[in-house]
Design a protein around this motif. Sequence first.
Motif, PDB file in Angstrom:
ATOM      1  N   TYR A 131      -0.393  -6.297 -47.136  1.00 23.73           N
ATOM      2  CA  TYR A 131       0.441  -5.048 -47.214  1.00 23.73           C
ATOM      3  C   TYR A 131       1.205  -4.801 -46.060  1.00 23.73           C
ATOM      4  CZ  TYR A 131      -3.274  -3.750 -50.556  1.00 23.73           C
ATOM      5  OH  TYR A 131      -4.067  -3.749 -51.511  1.00 23.73           O
ATOM      6  N   GLY A 132       1.128  -5.398 -45.001  1.00 18.11           N
ATOM      7  CA  GLY A 132       2.081  -5.158 -43.724  1.00 18.11           C
ATOM      8  C   GLY A 132       3.328  -5.653 -44.032  1.00 18.11           C
ATOM      9  N   ASP A 133       4.326  -4.699 -43.586  1.00 17.36           N
ATOM     10  CA  ASP A 133       5.730  -4.834 -43.701  1.00 17.36           C
ATOM     11  C   ASP A 133       6.404  -5.149 -44.925  1.00 17.36           C
ATOM     12  OD1 ASP A 133       5.602  -4.563 -40.884  1.00 17.36           O
ATOM     13  OD2 ASP A 133       5.545  -6.550 -40.501  1.00 17.36           O
ATOM     14  N   LYS A 134       5.978  -4.598 -46.099  1.00 15.92           N
ATOM     15  CA  LYS A 134       6.387  -4.749 -47.428  1.00 15.92           C
ATOM     16  C   LYS A 134       6.555  -3.383 -47.759  1.00 15.92           C
ATOM     17  CE  LYS A 134       3.930  -8.871 -47.838  1.00 15.92           C
ATOM     18  NZ  LYS A 134       2.733  -9.627 -48.808  1.00 15.92           N
TER      19      LYS A 134
ATOM     20  N   LEU B 169      -0.107   2.916 -47.635  1.00 15.16           N
ATOM     21  CA  LEU B 169      -0.527   2.752 -46.289  1.00 15.16           C
ATOM     22  C   LEU B 169      -0.354   4.042 -45.520  1.00 15.16           C
ATOM     23  CD1 LEU B 169       0.907  -0.589 -44.984  1.00 15.16           C
ATOM     24  CD2 LEU B 169      -1.599   0.005 -45.917  1.00 15.16           C
ATOM     25  N   LYS B 170       0.727   4.911 -45.826  1.00 16.75           N
ATOM     26  CA  LYS B 170       0.632   6.408 -45.277  1.00 16.75           C
ATOM     27  C   LYS B 170      -0.458   7.073 -45.948  1.00 16.75           C
ATOM     28  CE  LYS B 170       5.646   6.351 -43.958  1.00 16.75           C
ATOM     29  NZ  LYS B 170       6.861   7.102 -44.237  1.00 16.75           N
ATOM     30  N   ASP B 171      -0.575   7.004 -47.222  1.00 18.11           N
ATOM     31  CA  ASP B 171      -1.779   7.806 -47.805  1.00 18.11           C
ATOM     32  C   ASP B 171      -2.973   7.725 -47.353  1.00 18.11           C
ATOM     33  OD1 ASP B 171       0.209   9.132 -49.512  1.00 18.11           O
ATOM     34  OD2 ASP B 171      -0.337   7.871 -51.286  1.00 18.11           O
ATOM     35  N   ILE B 172      -3.242   6.327 -47.128  1.00 17.71           N
ATOM     36  CA  ILE B 172      -4.834   6.066 -46.783  1.00 17.71           C
ATOM     37  C   ILE B 172      -4.788   6.302 -45.292  1.00 17.71           C
ATOM     38  CG2 ILE B 172      -6.034   4.026 -46.043  1.00 17.71           C
ATOM     39  CD1 ILE B 172      -5.457   2.605 -48.464  1.00 17.71           C
ATOM     40  N   HIS B 173      -3.693   6.128 -44.327  1.00 17.12           N
ATOM     41  CA  HIS B 173      -3.830   6.536 -43.234  1.00 17.12           C
ATOM     42  C   HIS B 173      -3.886   7.913 -42.812  1.00 17.12           C
ATOM     43  CE1 HIS B 173      -3.627   6.197 -38.673  1.00 17.12           C
ATOM     44  NE2 HIS B 173      -2.342   6.867 -38.746  1.00 17.12           N
ATOM     45  N   ASN B 174      -3.312   9.000 -43.608  1.00 21.09           N
ATOM     46  CA  ASN B 174      -3.322  10.276 -43.485  1.00 21.09           C
ATOM     47  C   ASN B 174      -4.776  11.004 -43.886  1.00 21.09           C
ATOM     48  OD1 ASN B 174      -0.523  10.789 -42.652  1.00 21.09           O
ATOM     49  ND2 ASN B 174       0.183  10.791 -44.764  1.00 21.09           N
ATOM     50  N   GLN B 175      -5.323  10.100 -44.797  1.00 16.67           N
ATOM     51  CA  GLN B 175      -6.873  10.398 -45.112  1.00 16.67           C
ATOM     52  C   GLN B 175      -7.766  10.214 -44.117  1.00 16.67           C
ATOM     53  OE1 GLN B 175      -7.984   8.434 -48.664  1.00 16.67           O
ATOM     54  NE2 GLN B 175      -6.370   9.213 -49.865  1.00 16.67           N
ATOM     55  N   ARG B 176      -7.657   9.188 -43.069  1.00 15.64           N
ATOM     56  CA  ARG B 176      -8.192   9.050 -42.129  1.00 15.64           C
ATOM     57  C   ARG B 176      -7.884   9.977 -40.896  1.00 15.64           C
ATOM     58  NH1 ARG B 176     -11.800   7.439 -38.444  1.00 15.64           N
ATOM     59  NH2 ARG B 176     -11.391   5.434 -37.142  1.00 15.64           N
ATOM     60  N   LEU B 177      -6.664  10.129 -40.640  1.00 11.31           N
ATOM     61  CA  LEU B 177      -6.423  11.473 -39.792  1.00 11.31           C
ATOM     62  C   LEU B 177      -6.913  12.538 -40.180  1.00 11.31           C
ATOM     63  CD1 LEU B 177      -2.644  10.340 -38.838  1.00 11.31           C
ATOM     64  CD2 LEU B 177      -4.436   9.921 -37.611  1.00 11.31           C
TER      65      LEU B 177
END
Length: 84
Positions: free
Chosen positions: A63-66, A73-81
Amino acid sequence: MKSYTKTYLKYFGYALDDFMPCEICGNRAVDIHHIDCKGMGGSKLKDGIENIMALCREHHIEYGDKKQYIDFLKDIHNQRLNNK
């Protein structure tokens, strides 16, 4: 150690040798990934916790840099935050 790695570790309370889960699968994360890449020369503004996430090598490669995966990735990370 990179400054953005220190930012991630401090924010989530990890020590360098702690198990840190991949934000996608939960396996051991080995990379701190910039969701919105820094580009050539980089930008310190992109080193904030909102733009960095822990990934295992498999998911960093997948997934990186694509561009097509940035919103994912933003959705998953925002859930983590939000669950911190």
